[in-house]
Motif scaffolding. Structure first.
Motif, PDB file in Angstrom:
ATOM      1  N   LYS A  93       0.859  -1.188   0.000  1.00 48.86           N
ATOM      2  CA  LYS A  93       0.000   0.000   0.000  1.00 48.86           C
ATOM      3  C   LYS A  93       0.890   1.231   0.000  1.00 48.86           C
ATOM      4  O   LYS A  93       1.574   1.508   0.980  1.00 48.86           O
ATOM      5  N   ARG A  94       0.878   1.963  -1.082  1.00 44.24           N
ATOM      6  CA  ARG A  94       1.784   3.106  -1.265  1.00 44.24           C
ATOM      7  C   ARG A  94       1.419   4.236  -0.306  1.00 44.24           C
ATOM      8  O   ARG A  94       0.245   4.609  -0.161  1.00 44.24           O
ATOM      9  N   ILE A  95       2.443   4.783   0.340  1.00 41.70           N
ATOM     10  CA  ILE A  95       2.258   5.914   1.243  1.00 41.70           C
ATOM     11  C   ILE A  95       2.429   7.211   0.456  1.00 41.70           C
ATOM     12  O   ILE A  95       3.450   7.407  -0.212  1.00 41.70           O
ATOM     13  N   ILE A  96       1.424   8.090   0.526  1.00 36.98           N
ATOM     14  CA  ILE A  96       1.514   9.402  -0.104  1.00 36.98           C
ATOM     15  C   ILE A  96       1.205  10.463   0.955  1.00 36.98           C
ATOM     16  O   ILE A  96       0.958  10.142   2.122  1.00 36.98           O
ATOM     17  N   ASN A  97       1.195  11.730   0.532  1.00 38.06           N
ATOM     18  CA  ASN A  97       1.010  12.818   1.500  1.00 38.06           C
ATOM     19  C   ASN A  97      -0.345  12.767   2.203  1.00 38.06           C
ATOM     20  O   ASN A  97      -0.486  13.262   3.325  1.00 38.06           O
TER      21      ASN A  97
ATOM     22  N   THR B  56      -2.027   9.956   2.908  1.00 36.23           N
ATOM     23  CA  THR B  56      -2.256   8.635   3.495  1.00 36.23           C
ATOM     24  C   THR B  56      -2.635   8.752   4.976  1.00 36.23           C
ATOM     25  O   THR B  56      -2.026   9.520   5.727  1.00 36.23           O
ATOM     26  N   ALA B  57      -3.628   7.965   5.370  1.00 39.03           N
ATOM     27  CA  ALA B  57      -4.038   7.904   6.773  1.00 39.03           C
ATOM     28  C   ALA B  57      -3.774   6.499   7.298  1.00 39.03           C
ATOM     29  O   ALA B  57      -4.154   5.511   6.671  1.00 39.03           O
ATOM     30  N   ILE B  58      -3.086   6.436   8.441  1.00 43.28           N
ATOM     31  CA  ILE B  58      -2.869   5.163   9.137  1.00 43.28           C
ATOM     32  C   ILE B  58      -3.701   5.226  10.411  1.00 43.28           C
ATOM     33  O   ILE B  58      -3.439   6.040  11.287  1.00 43.28           O
ATOM     34  N   ARG B  59      -4.723   4.389  10.497  1.00 45.16           N
ATOM     35  CA  ARG B  59      -5.624   4.487  11.638  1.00 45.16           C
ATOM     36  C   ARG B  59      -6.328   3.154  11.892  1.00 45.16           C
ATOM     37  O   ARG B  59      -6.212   2.218  11.105  1.00 45.16           O
TER      38      ARG B  59
ATOM     39  N   GLN C 189      -9.142  -2.781  13.378  1.00 46.39           N
ATOM     40  CA  GLN C 189      -8.086  -3.267  12.489  1.00 46.39           C
ATOM     41  C   GLN C 189      -7.288  -2.094  11.945  1.00 46.39           C
ATOM     42  O   GLN C 189      -7.859  -1.077  11.540  1.00 46.39           O
ATOM     43  N   THR C 190      -5.970  -2.233  11.952  1.00 45.61           N
ATOM     44  CA  THR C 190      -5.092  -1.180  11.433  1.00 45.61           C
ATOM     45  C   THR C 190      -5.213  -1.098   9.922  1.00 45.61           C
ATOM     46  O   THR C 190      -5.139  -2.123   9.228  1.00 45.61           O
ATOM     47  N   THR C 191      -5.404   0.106   9.412  1.00 47.39           N
ATOM     48  CA  THR C 191      -5.575   0.302   7.974  1.00 47.39           C
ATOM     49  C   THR C 191      -4.592   1.351   7.452  1.00 47.39           C
ATOM     50  O   THR C 191      -4.177   2.253   8.179  1.00 47.39           O
ATOM     51  N   VAL C 192      -4.235   1.195   6.189  1.00 46.21           N
ATOM     52  CA  VAL C 192      -3.429   2.172   5.457  1.00 46.21           C
ATOM     53  C   VAL C 192      -4.197   2.521   4.190  1.00 46.21           C
ATOM     54  O   VAL C 192      -4.561   1.623   3.423  1.00 46.21           O
ATOM     55  N   ASN C 193      -4.468   3.796   3.987  1.00 47.22           N
ATOM     56  CA  ASN C 193      -5.324   4.227   2.871  1.00 47.22           C
ATOM     57  C   ASN C 193      -6.688   3.531   2.926  1.00 47.22           C
ATOM     58  O   ASN C 193      -7.269   3.159   1.899  1.00 47.22           O
ATOM     59  N   ALA C 194      -7.186   3.354   4.153  1.00 46.13           N
ATOM     60  CA  ALA C 194      -8.494   2.723   4.403  1.00 46.13           C
ATOM     61  C   ALA C 194      -8.520   1.244   4.033  1.00 46.13           C
ATOM     62  O   ALA C 194      -9.588   0.633   4.000  1.00 46.13           O
ATOM     63  N   LYS C 195      -7.367   0.646   3.756  1.00 41.59           N
ATOM     64  CA  LYS C 195      -7.282  -0.785   3.457  1.00 41.59           C
ATOM     65  C   LYS C 195      -6.594  -1.491   4.621  1.00 41.59           C
ATOM     66  O   LYS C 195      -5.573  -1.017   5.123  1.00 41.59           O
ATOM     67  N   PRO C 196      -7.133  -2.629   5.060  1.00 43.97           N
ATOM     68  CA  PRO C 196      -6.555  -3.313   6.226  1.00 43.97           C
ATOM     69  C   PRO C 196      -5.155  -3.859   5.952  1.00 43.97           C
ATOM     70  O   PRO C 196      -4.879  -4.379   4.874  1.00 43.97           O
ATOM     71  N   VAL C 197      -4.301  -3.714   6.949  1.00 41.06           N
ATOM     72  CA  VAL C 197      -2.957  -4.290   6.887  1.00 41.06           C
ATOM     73  C   VAL C 197      -3.055  -5.753   7.294  1.00 41.06           C
ATOM     74  O   VAL C 197      -3.696  -6.097   8.293  1.00 41.06           O
ATOM     75  N   GLU C 198      -2.432  -6.629   6.516  1.00 45.64           N
ATOM     76  CA  GLU C 198      -2.495  -8.067   6.794  1.00 45.64           C
ATOM     77  C   GLU C 198      -1.839  -8.383   8.139  1.00 45.64           C
ATOM     78  O   GLU C 198      -0.999  -7.647   8.648  1.00 45.64           O
ATOM     79  N   MET C 199      -2.236  -9.504   8.688  1.00 49.10           N
ATOM     80  CA  MET C 199      -1.576  -9.984   9.902  1.00 49.10           C
ATOM     81  C   MET C 199      -0.115 -10.299   9.571  1.00 49.10           C
ATOM     82  O   MET C 199       0.189 -10.756   8.466  1.00 49.10           O
TER      83      MET C 199
END
Length: 238
Positions: free
Chosen positions: A147-151, A153-156, A161-171
């Motif tokens: 998941k590409r990080i851009i200016n 990007t939200a990590i929350r 579940q932890t998400t990056v760009n509103a997509k869940p990070v895998e276990m």
């Protein structure tokens, strides 16, 4: 009469004593001191110098772009626009990027696996701390679990579940890729991460970081979402 005079004298002396005590406390009250040791002050100074150097580098890059644009515009305005648009798309993370970098593998600690503990996902706070640590050492392009990080990007945390760009990070395990401007910057980041306290922070959360040696041609995927531009406004020339 004497009793009234004595009362007034007592009140006056009380006021004088109170004012003297207040003035004494004001004079002798210690100022708030900086309790940081020399090493902490040096670290803060180093961070400020790195930020200053980064800002100067960005200013120099922008000046070079403007000068190049002025030259190219006189020769071929269309070509200048295409090149500028391509550079901006690359800087915004909208294109696949290749360059020198390192890869970090995030996985459960050996003790967690050996003892049969439940494997939990990474927390947003810990992931944000790692990204900040990477940015401090010139990590230009970063992707987390593809998941590409851009200016923007939200990590929350979303629904636990932890998400990056509103997509869940895998276990865990999953990988983090970082591309720097040069092999030298990648080696600095590599050495810094190996000695950083962030490794201990991950271990406390039953996770380990395995940092690969710098590679010359690391590939990071492009940002695959639509960038929201509803708050952007075009400027008009005066």
């Amino acid at each position: 009469m004497k009793k009234r005079i004595l009362t007034r004298f007592t009140v006056i002396m009380f006021v004088i004593g109170l004012m003297t005590a207040m003035q004494y406390n004001t004079i002798n009250e210690p100022d708030a001191r900086d309790t940081r040791d020399v090493w902490e002050v040096r670290q803060e100074l180093s961070r400020e110098k790195q930020l200053h150097s980064q800002l100067l580098s960005e200013i120099s890059t922008l000046d070079e772009t403007l000068n190049k644009y002025d030259v190219d515009t006189n020769a071929s305005p269309e070509q200048a626009l295409r090149e500028t648009a391509g550079e901006l798309r690359n800087a915004a993370g909208l294109t696949e990027t290749t360059g020198p970098g390192i890869e970090i593998l995030v996985e459960p600690s050996m003790e967690t696996v050996a003892l049969g503990f439940e494997i939990e996902g990474i927390s947003p706070d810990l992931l944000i701390r790692l990204v900040n640590e990477i940015n401090r050492y010139n990590g230009l392009y970063v992707s987390i679990d593809d998941k590409r990080i851009i200016n923007t990007t939200a990590i929350r945390d979303i629904n636990g579940q932890t998400t990056v760009n509103a997509k869940p990070v895998e276990m865990p395990p999953f990988s983090i890729k970082i591309i720097s401007e040069s092999m030298e910057d990648s080696e600095k980041l590599y050495n810094h991460l190996l000695s950083s306290r962030i490794l201990d922070d991950f271990y406390i959360d039953n996770l380990t970081l395995t940092v690969s040696a710098p590679k010359k041609d690391l590939i990071i995927e492009a940002y695959d979402e639509v960038i929201d531009t509803k708050y952007l406004q075009s400027t008009e020339e005066e």
